[in-house]
Scaffold this active site. Sequence first.
Site, PDB file in Angstrom:
ATOM      1  N   SER A   1      -5.711 -19.920 -22.925  1.00 33.00           N
ATOM      2  CA  SER A   1      -6.647 -20.281 -21.872  1.00 33.00           C
ATOM      3  C   SER A   1      -7.663 -19.160 -21.669  1.00 33.00           C
ATOM      4  O   SER A   1      -8.360 -18.786 -22.609  1.00 33.00           O
ATOM      5  CB  SER A   1      -5.877 -20.637 -20.605  1.00 33.00           C
ATOM      6  OG  SER A   1      -6.651 -21.426 -19.738  1.00 33.00           O
TER       7      SER A   1
ATOM      8  N   ASP B   1      -5.878 -31.910 -24.492  1.00 32.25           N
ATOM      9  CA  ASP B   1      -6.112 -30.901 -23.456  1.00 32.25           C
ATOM     10  C   ASP B   1      -7.290 -31.351 -22.592  1.00 32.25           C
ATOM     11  O   ASP B   1      -8.440 -31.376 -23.049  1.00 32.25           O
ATOM     12  CB  ASP B   1      -6.415 -29.550 -24.107  1.00 32.25           C
ATOM     13  CG  ASP B   1      -6.403 -28.389 -23.113  1.00 32.25           C
ATOM     14  OD1 ASP B   1      -6.572 -28.646 -21.908  1.00 32.25           O
ATOM     15  OD2 ASP B   1      -6.235 -27.237 -23.561  1.00 32.25           O
TER      16      ASP B   1
ATOM     17  N   HIS C   1      -2.579 -28.901 -22.122  1.00 31.99           N
ATOM     18  CA  HIS C   1      -2.858 -27.455 -22.062  1.00 31.99           C
ATOM     19  C   HIS C   1      -1.532 -26.694 -22.123  1.00 31.99           C
ATOM     20  O   HIS C   1      -1.059 -26.152 -21.125  1.00 31.99           O
ATOM     21  CB  HIS C   1      -3.606 -27.176 -20.754  1.00 31.99           C
ATOM     22  CG  HIS C   1      -4.327 -25.876 -20.696  1.00 31.99           C
ATOM     23  ND1 HIS C   1      -5.354 -25.542 -21.547  1.00 31.99           N
ATOM     24  CD2 HIS C   1      -4.187 -24.808 -19.859  1.00 31.99           C
ATOM     25  CE1 HIS C   1      -5.812 -24.351 -21.241  1.00 31.99           C
ATOM     26  NE2 HIS C   1      -5.115 -23.864 -20.231  1.00 31.99           N
TER      27      HIS C   1
END
Length: 652
Positions: A201, A307, A338
């Site tokens: 991320s 995602d 994610h």
Amino acid sequence: MPIPVRRMRFTTWRSLATAAVAALMAAFLAPTAAHGAPRESTPVYSYENAIRESVWVDTGLDGDSDGKPDRVAVDIVRPREPARQGRKVPVIMDASPYYSCCGRGNESQVKTYDANGHVVQMPLFYDNYFVPRGYAFVGVDLAGTNRSDGCVDVGGRSDVRSAKAVVDWLNGRARGYTTRTGAVTAKAGWTDGSTGMIGKSWDGTIANGVAATGVKGLKTIVPISAISSWYDYYFAQGAPLYDSGPDWLSGYVDSPDARAKCAAVQQKLVDGAPRTGDWTPLWTERDYVKDASKVRASVFLVHGMQDLNVRTKNFGQWWDALARHGVERKIWLSQTGHVDPFDFRRAAFVDTLHRWFDHELLGYDNGIDDEPMADIERHPDQWTTSTLWPPRTTTATTLRPGTGTQAGVGTLALRGGSGTETFTDDPALSETDWAAHIDRSTPEKAGFTTGPLTRDLRLSGSSRVTVTATPTTSTAHLSAVLVDLGPDTVRDYAGPGEGITTLTGRTCWGASTPGDSACYLGTEAATADVDFTVLSRGWADLGHRASGHGGPLTPGKAYTTTLDLAATDHVVPKGHRLALIVAGTDKDLIDPPSSTPALTLDLTRTSAHVPLVGGAAAFARATAGSAPAPAASVLDGVRDPGAALRVPGERR
């Protein structure tokens, strides 16, 4: 579509250098390999007795305007034995804003410290596993977070400089200090400077940003679910993806010190990211794709194809840019949202990451560069490989919609028909609602399908959909989605675990200490039985057509725009149908416009450009002899995707 490089091949000079280095280091870093060059680092060093220290590195910036250069905190865990013997080790680094505010990984681990301020628990398994194998692990607090000075600027100069300065320090080009405010310098004489960055991320995003500076000493990056352009995190061609901007995200992670000092930086984030979706200099600074030509590091990229936090356009455009510049690269694509690969394919990921770092940082000739470039999850826990990605025979193929026997229920073929289709934006409905009623004439969407395929059809890469639409109001948003119509069992990416279920038992990966366990909760695939799968999506504000700056529409005037759809790799099986849906607001995935328009599509000027393996010929073979299916009710697929939306820090 860019032509992929032949393979992850190293140049001849680097291969020769690698072999020489490996031969010299064999006796030191892999004692078990007594004959020939080593192929794998082994856990021969003590984790319990590892050196744990903290250094503050000067970034050369004064983001908090206190009259002093900002220093970022660098926590280090490294093996003691090589240091005693005067041997240098490579570095694995994770630069993160989450080390104190929010935590890392599926169990939200934070850094903990002893009474002397030295790190006790370093989140995740990297230090536990790699330090005994002869690596140092370095955890960097981005500026404005945890124990670092400065301000959080969400992917901008300060964020990237926080980590780049540490790479420079590891290579003797920047100043480090033993304390946050003191004058005693610290040098990194214990490392050879070879650095690999990793992170999920925001952390992986910083790895992308640092690589795009071309900094020397950064040998490889492993960006997981990472952003390549921050504009494309917050907007899709002018359509807002979130109801907040980077100022909110900055406030989510900043330290108390930063909160007190950084009001001016916060305001710049507000002013530079208007909710209009216009492109501004703030976004140019945070666009790493434009600097892909500077990347020297190899890239092992991992992303979930579902995602809906860091949406897959981010990996697609980054991958394509790296390909154009011949960057050595490898990719894993999962069915998850994610989620970190440690939590959806743990054993294989640890093994692959180990061999990747051994090859890239230690120079071991272990064959990973001769393996397939891509690993792709076709069904939960069922993986295939692809020698190149996208495959060499992939061609952007133009598919055209045509009218059918019902309004809004049309055909999708190599040749399209004339006519129009009209739909009315309904912000209460989403892509799953549209797909569930693909064969019904409903007012909120226009759907176009092939007949049942007579052969499998593979899409690999990024799609584009060009739409000519006439709105009835001065504002309008558009969505385009590609759908596989047919039953399947998939990872439940819209569920609470975004495709995984966390178990109660633990598995261990590396050595532990009383303050830092190498054992983590296990996971398994969370699955859902579906009747359709949305495989790619794209959105746009019709007022943002080409310039990056939007404006009001003239009702009754036709406008043409091209929507960039998310990158994917998906096989539509024999017997299923491929569908294109064009509609307005995609509930929970984009925000609605200020009005509720009806839009009329000109089908002669509407088309989908789809990356098909085998191109138009493959599509023709797969649709030969097929006819559109009769109208029928299609059941809902995976639950409302809006449930999976999170800020980059969540499910870290």
